[in-house]
Design an enzyme around this catalytic site. Structure first.
Site, PDB file in Angstrom:
ATOM      1  CD  GLU A 103      -2.041   0.757   3.080  1.00  0.00           C
ATOM      2  OE1 GLU A 103      -2.436   0.370   3.430  1.00  0.00           O
ATOM      3  OE2 GLU A 103      -3.482   1.840   2.637  1.00  0.00           O
TER       4      GLU A 103
ATOM      5  CE  LYS B  43      -7.312   1.318   3.222  1.00  0.00           C
ATOM      6  NZ  LYS B  43      -6.098   1.196   4.101  1.00  0.00           N
TER       7      LYS B  43
ATOM      8  CB  CYS C 252      -4.072  -2.072   3.845  1.00  0.00           C
ATOM      9  SG  CYS C 252      -3.283  -2.806   5.521  1.00  0.00           S
TER      10      CYS C 252
END
Lengths: 547, 547
Positions: free
Chosen positions: A41, A112, A148
């Site tokens: 990330e 994300k 994540c």
């Protein structure tokens, strides 16, 4: 298909160096026959850039870095994390994105969806969440790209009310509708002593539930207080970990997702071994990334400074450590002997500077104001602060960075002198309770007595007045640490803590000490985080509260 | 209808005291014929409780406080801010809520929709946003209840990309569909020197656009770094401010929304007058809310400590201020004279403690290590740190809180000694550039020479070596402050700043100094915030970045 898991240690904002690392990994992956290289990330910028994300120049350089990396993606694809500009008319300026690079270009982009804003995380400050889902179409596979927290939708909230789930949506459920054949997750998941097994459980559960394999690449390396432990994994469709990369080190592995072979995992470490390794990485990276090579600290003969000295030698090399022994009138002879013995054992340079004359000069200067008043904590603090002056002078003169040696128990109850022994560029043990410092010392001494036994066995003392012991002021550490753990880590009320079999008045006293000392912690150095609730960015308390 | 605007100064987590204040205001409002009393955002707990919101006990006490207040709501309704538990199965544990209390009960509840997460705000850390809208039905009116940021949906984002709007939705547009006859806003909007007019513009625009009156109640009082300025208003349906409450003080006013009468506004203050008043409130509340009454500081004869001493006297009274004059071998005689003259003018207790002997003792102790090495910044820091030791000793012995005297220009470029002159419980001038400190000194001296003229006219110097001047190391302050303002407040790039007509190399040097000194600011005291971008919780920068 053949996928390279690339686990690297990035420096925040050092785009040239990050790009170089990423590009050479892509070339190596292609050489080893990989069709896809996966990075962590925000790899291009390093995780987490905080308010550098508000600088236009920073974002433009991040974009340029992604384009430069793309130029090297011929005959191979790469998934690289980085910030992306939100072109819409509304919402935060940026997305936390994964760029898919192929044939010299950015071919696809994924944002994300779940932005953590608890504990040490603050991503909603800078990023707009994703709301639309699509798959990455590769030659041989359709992949669900997640970043994540996107896989952490089922975690409970961090509080005691909480039976409910933190997030309103599940990105993976949205993506599963599109029938992916593989899950890929780009992560920057910071270490804490219990996090690794918790994390693995979540990943295993996600792969098994979806019934497809999962490629997980985590960042490695420390960024001031946060230590990222790596441990990237490949999990098969049955939810078995088949490949596991190194912890606390960079690593690289090409795997075949269809034929991953036999399990190739890392050795198991105890909790304290992990903490030991995390702290060494934490020290090493703080120095490397701030441009320092040499460290100094005060060696008192006590356990905290002894443990810090050992870790510093392991992180930076004995030749880079220089310590000061700063005995006062109240230092016992054995303290100096214990400190000397350790310095000699470690082969580090040491100097002895008695502080009595400097302390006397300050006391004399103050005597017109303090005449006839009894000595109290003021005089104890003067000693600790004179030591601070001397250590900082060494640091200034020879460009050493000062290692702070306070432990979490002291930080919690304010048993330390602000601008004295609370000084330092980085706090090594500030997230270990005193009882944990003893466990770490035992680990260090497991094969060979490095820390003098006497340092470990004697009663803890600040030695700021004759015959002083920590237990004059504080409860015994096992009791203190139990109260602190339940108050700080578990956020329990005084009543709940007392119900563990502890005296109510003692619990109340300790909690009052914790609350009264927010002001000291406000000015403490950054603390290497190894627990689920460290003092620092993960615990934000008001300074003027009455509660 | 008759509405009481109740503008109070709350202490975070002090539920008993907050409840008492709120209840007595409700009783007074009823006596004065009000049908509704409106309080500010999170009034029950005080704004902002940060991670105390993660403690179950805190939330239960907040709920209990709301119920207790409700018991006093007979013959009058009240809108009171407080945290509310999210009973749903998903999302954050809490809402940031406005409770409508009537007939002894909670009759309705409204949640905040727009949760700010920029600058000093971090509300998404704790709260779930509202997604469903309804009106408050009063006997005589239907009111759209909004909480602070809910009316700020049109503000642009804080960055240079930004033509777009920060938020995806407009709560007021959702509420307007339901045809409200009045808007009510419960706020906790912190002061910055330009915020007040910006805020009024937004409120005026909202009322005028909706064509209905607006009742706006703001918190007043300082909570460590954040200073809430009050200035609650009533705006009529045409967008004219008819009632305006006091700034920087508690206030209370009952108004008739149908017949608000003639405009009754506050006098206009200059920017520097507002800053002056904000800092005095900031000092006073920090002491009151941390339980201190007495302050100390080092008076150098320079402008920064002179201005802090004046503000401290105005905040706490001359009898509560005690200063130290700490001359060194390099202090010029006029510095001591200037400091003495100010102390006598202010009628504050002072003591003179020469530092030479303490400094000599430290230098002697270090001489075996430093022999033959030339003096450098190390020796300058020793002087600043010995002063720190002496001031802290006074603070410890007599329970004085130390006022830090650093200014924003120094903090920015690291022109100050960590654990020396950077010490203190609260920084008074840390958000004022040096040139602004001069303006504040001029304001203080406008009617009468309080600060000795020589303090203002002499060239600034730290007096840590013979003949030293700030301009030996730094550019002249007007140039330095211009670069800093454009870099820190406006987030501009070196190229953009140089294009203002400044030398590129100088701009680069100053920016490098700002970036290199994040580590010093990390350990600085909380800074009273008076600008739109203060060092502190509103500016989060990584410590290990290379950018």
């Amino acid at each position: 298909m053949k996928v390279a898991l690339v686990q690297l240690n990035y420096r925040i904002g050092d785009f040239a160096s990050n790009a170089e690392k990423i590009i050479s990994a892509i070339l190596r992956a292609r050489e080893e026959g990989a069709e896809l290289a996966v990075f962590s990330e925000l790899a291009a910028s390093g995780y987490y850039p905080e308010d550098l994300l508000e600088k236009k120049e920073f974002i433009l350089q991040a974009e340029e870095t992604i384009r430069e990396i793309a130029c090297h993606c011929t005959g191979i694809g790469a998934l690289v994390g980085g910030p992306a500009i939100n072109d819409g008319e509304r919402g935060k300026q940026l997305y936390n994105a994964a760029f898919y690079l192929e044939n010299g270009k950015v071919r696809d982009i994924f944002y994300k969806s779940l932005l953590p804003t608890y504990d040490v995380f603050d991503e909603y400050r800078h990023f707009e969440p994703n709301r639309f889902f699509h798959l990455l179409h590769l030659n041989k596979s359709r992949a669900a790209i997640t970043i994540c927290e996107d896989l952490w939708d089922e975690q409970p909230v961090y509080s005691e009310f909480g039976k409910n789930k933190l997030y309103l949506t599940s990105p993976l459920e949205e993506l599963e509708v599109l029938e992916p054949e593989m899950i890929i997750n780009l992560s920057a998941s910071p270490f804490s002593a219990n996090q690794e097994s918790f994390r693995k459980d979540i990943l295993i559960k996600k792969a098994a539930k979806a019934g497809i394999p999962l490629v997980y690449v985590n960042q490695v390396g420390a960024q001031a207080e946060l230590i990222f432990d790596g441990g990237s994994v490949f999990i098969n469709a049955k939810g078995e970990i088949i490949h596991e990369l190194n912890y606390f080190e960079e690593d690289f592995r090409v795997i075949d997702t269809e034929n991953p072979g036999k399990p190739d995992l890392q050795p198991t470490f105890t909790r304290m071994e992990k903490i030991h390794n995390a702290l060494i990485l934490g020290i090493r990276d703080y120095f490397r990334k701030t441009g320092f090579s040499k460290a100094t600290l005060g060696l008192s003969g006590g356990i905290d400074s002894a443990v810090v000295a050992v870790l510093a030698v392991r992180a930076l090399g004995a030749g880079n450590i220089r310590v000061l022994l700063l005995p006062s009138a109240y230092s016992t002879p054995h303290s100096v002997e214990d400190a000397l013995q350790l310095a000699e054992k470690l082969g580090i340079r040491y100097d002895i500077i008695p502080i009595a004359e400097s302390v006397d000069a300050v006391n004399t200067a103050l005597s017109p104001l303090f005449a006839y008043l009894p000595a109290d904590v003021t005089e104890e603090n003067i000693q600790a602060r004179i030591r601070g002056v001397l250590i900082m002078a060494l640091s200034n003169k020879f460009n050493h960075l000062v290692l702070n040696t306070s432990n979490k128990s002291e930080c919690a109850v304010g048993y330390g002198t602000l601008y004295g022994d609370m000084n330092g560029g980085i706090s090594v043990l500030g997230d270990l309770y005193k009882t944990e410092v003893y466990h770490l010392a035992e680990l260090i001494n497991a094969r060979e007595e490095i820390i003098p036994l006497h340092t470990i066995t004697k009663p803890p003392s600040a030695e700021l007045r004759p015959g002083q012991k920590d237990s004059d002021t504080l409860p015994e550490y096992p009791v203190l640490d139990k109260i602190l753990f339940h108050y700080i880590e578990l956020n329990q009320s005084p009543e709940e803590i007392a119900s563990l079999g502890l005296e109510s008045a003692l619990v109340a006293k300790v909690i009052r000490m914790v609350n009264m000392n927010e002001y000291k912690r406000f000015q403490a150095p950054p603390i290497l985080r190894i627990s689920s609730k460290s003092f620092g960015s993960g615990r934000k308390m008001p300074l003027v509260a009455k509660f």
